[in-house]
Scaffold this motif. Structure first.
Motif, PDB file in Angstrom:
ATOM      1  N   VAL A  76       0.861  -1.180   0.000  1.00 42.76           N
ATOM      2  CA  VAL A  76       0.000   0.000   0.000  1.00 42.76           C
ATOM      3  C   VAL A  76       0.894   1.226   0.000  1.00 42.76           C
ATOM      4  O   VAL A  76       1.778   1.353   0.856  1.00 42.76           O
ATOM      5  CB  VAL A  76      -0.924   0.022   1.242  1.00 42.76           C
ATOM      6  N   GLU A  77       0.685   2.121  -0.948  1.00 41.87           N
ATOM      7  CA  GLU A  77       1.414   3.396  -0.986  1.00 41.87           C
ATOM      8  C   GLU A  77       0.392   4.517  -0.933  1.00 41.87           C
ATOM      9  O   GLU A  77      -0.520   4.572  -1.766  1.00 41.87           O
ATOM     10  CB  GLU A  77       2.259   3.513  -2.241  1.00 41.87           C
ATOM     11  N   THR A  78       0.532   5.398   0.039  1.00 41.26           N
ATOM     12  CA  THR A  78      -0.449   6.459   0.258  1.00 41.26           C
ATOM     13  C   THR A  78       0.230   7.815   0.310  1.00 41.26           C
ATOM     14  O   THR A  78       1.281   7.970   0.934  1.00 41.26           O
ATOM     15  CB  THR A  78      -1.208   6.225   1.585  1.00 41.26           C
ATOM     16  N   THR A  79      -0.394   8.789  -0.329  1.00 41.25           N
ATOM     17  CA  THR A  79       0.005  10.187  -0.242  1.00 41.25           C
ATOM     18  C   THR A  79      -1.120  10.937   0.458  1.00 41.25           C
ATOM     19  O   THR A  79      -2.296  10.716   0.151  1.00 41.25           O
ATOM     20  CB  THR A  79       0.226  10.780  -1.650  1.00 41.25           C
ATOM     21  N   ALA A  80      -0.764  11.807   1.372  1.00 39.36           N
ATOM     22  CA  ALA A  80      -1.749  12.662   2.044  1.00 39.36           C
ATOM     23  C   ALA A  80      -1.470  14.103   1.631  1.00 39.36           C
ATOM     24  O   ALA A  80      -0.364  14.608   1.833  1.00 39.36           O
ATOM     25  CB  ALA A  80      -1.650  12.519   3.554  1.00 39.36           C
ATOM     26  N   LYS A  81      -2.462  14.732   1.041  1.00 36.59           N
ATOM     27  CA  LYS A  81      -2.347  16.138   0.655  1.00 36.59           C
ATOM     28  C   LYS A  81      -3.119  16.950   1.691  1.00 36.59           C
ATOM     29  O   LYS A  81      -4.345  16.880   1.757  1.00 36.59           O
ATOM     30  CB  LYS A  81      -2.908  16.360  -0.743  1.00 36.59           C
ATOM     31  N   VAL A  82      -2.377  17.706   2.499  1.00 37.04           N
ATOM     32  CA  VAL A  82      -2.954  18.457   3.604  1.00 37.04           C
ATOM     33  C   VAL A  82      -3.217  19.889   3.142  1.00 37.04           C
ATOM     34  O   VAL A  82      -2.293  20.593   2.735  1.00 37.04           O
ATOM     35  CB  VAL A  82      -2.006  18.436   4.825  1.00 37.04           C
ATOM     36  N   HIS A  83      -4.474  20.295   3.219  1.00 40.20           N
ATOM     37  CA  HIS A  83      -4.883  21.648   2.826  1.00 40.20           C
ATOM     38  C   HIS A  83      -4.831  22.544   4.065  1.00 40.20           C
ATOM     39  O   HIS A  83      -5.535  22.298   5.046  1.00 40.20           O
ATOM     40  CB  HIS A  83      -6.294  21.630   2.245  1.00 40.20           C
ATOM     41  N   PHE A  84      -4.010  23.568   4.007  1.00 44.03           N
ATOM     42  CA  PHE A  84      -3.793  24.509   5.105  1.00 44.03           C
ATOM     43  C   PHE A  84      -4.296  25.859   4.622  1.00 44.03           C
ATOM     44  O   PHE A  84      -3.658  26.517   3.803  1.00 44.03           O
ATOM     45  CB  PHE A  84      -2.293  24.529   5.425  1.00 44.03           C
ATOM     46  N   ASP A  85      -5.476  26.257   5.090  1.00 41.90           N
ATOM     47  CA  ASP A  85      -6.168  27.418   4.541  1.00 41.90           C
ATOM     48  C   ASP A  85      -6.458  28.467   5.606  1.00 41.90           C
ATOM     49  O   ASP A  85      -6.623  28.144   6.783  1.00 41.90           O
ATOM     50  CB  ASP A  85      -7.504  26.978   3.924  1.00 41.90           C
ATOM     51  N   LYS A  86      -6.585  29.705   5.152  1.00 41.58           N
ATOM     52  CA  LYS A  86      -6.999  30.794   6.043  1.00 41.58           C
ATOM     53  C   LYS A  86      -8.517  30.747   6.167  1.00 41.58           C
ATOM     54  O   LYS A  86      -9.232  30.752   5.171  1.00 41.58           O
ATOM     55  CB  LYS A  86      -6.535  32.134   5.495  1.00 41.58           C
ATOM     56  N   THR A  87      -8.989  30.660   7.409  1.00 40.84           N
ATOM     57  CA  THR A  87     -10.421  30.667   7.701  1.00 40.84           C
ATOM     58  C   THR A  87     -10.706  31.820   8.649  1.00 40.84           C
ATOM     59  O   THR A  87      -9.784  32.523   9.085  1.00 40.84           O
ATOM     60  CB  THR A  87     -10.873  29.345   8.356  1.00 40.84           C
ATOM     61  N   ASP A  88     -11.964  32.006   8.999  1.00 39.91           N
ATOM     62  CA  ASP A  88     -12.320  33.053   9.955  1.00 39.91           C
ATOM     63  C   ASP A  88     -11.620  32.836  11.298  1.00 39.91           C
ATOM     64  O   ASP A  88     -11.347  33.790  12.023  1.00 39.91           O
ATOM     65  CB  ASP A  88     -13.833  33.096  10.165  1.00 39.91           C
TER      66      ASP A  88
END
Length: 142
Positions: A76-88
């Protein structure tokens, strides 16, 4: 169960400082800075480390699902794409996209996808992160 540790040292102010991060047994050591976190500078950042933790935990959980289903000689090969966003509320991890490719001889795509979804739901890191961040999954046999 053992208690796992990690440490971080930061020196200087936010924009000009720099730090190092280290896992408890020294398996991972890395540098981080404002530029590696908020721009495209060299080094790592907390979000990449969360992604690494999530991808590795999910891969192990899916490996167990596959073994429980009778699959052998798997990978099993997994990539995690972490979204780091500006929120309120400020900068926030809003979403993690897991992308996994598995080798499971004799297993069809539908069964693999079902097991991958179960792994996503049962992975301890997914359970930790899912109340605060959306977790998506793309799974396929390779």
């Amino acid at each position: 169960m053992p208690i796992r540790t990690a440490s971080a040292l930061w020196q200087g102010d936010l924009a000009g400082g720099a730090g190092t991060v280290r896992t408890g047994k020294g398996g991972l050591t890395g540098n981080y800075s404002f530029k590696s976190r908020f721009e495209e500078g060299e080094g790592t950042n907390p979000e990449e480390l969360i992604g690494a933790a999530h991808a590795s935990c999910f891969s192990m959980a899916l490996s167990k699902q596959l073994a429980d289903a009778g699959a052998t000689d798997t990978s099993v090969e997994t990539t995690a794409k972490v979204h780091f966003d500006k929120t309120d509320a400020g900068m926030t991890v809003t979403r993690i996209d897991l992308e996994t490719v598995g080798q499971a001889p004799g297993m069809d795509e539908a069964r693999f996808t079902k097991l991958a979804e179960a792994a996503k739901e049962n992975c301890p890191i997914s359970r930790l992160l899912s109340p605060g961040a959306q977790i998506t999954l793309t799974a396929r046999l390779g």
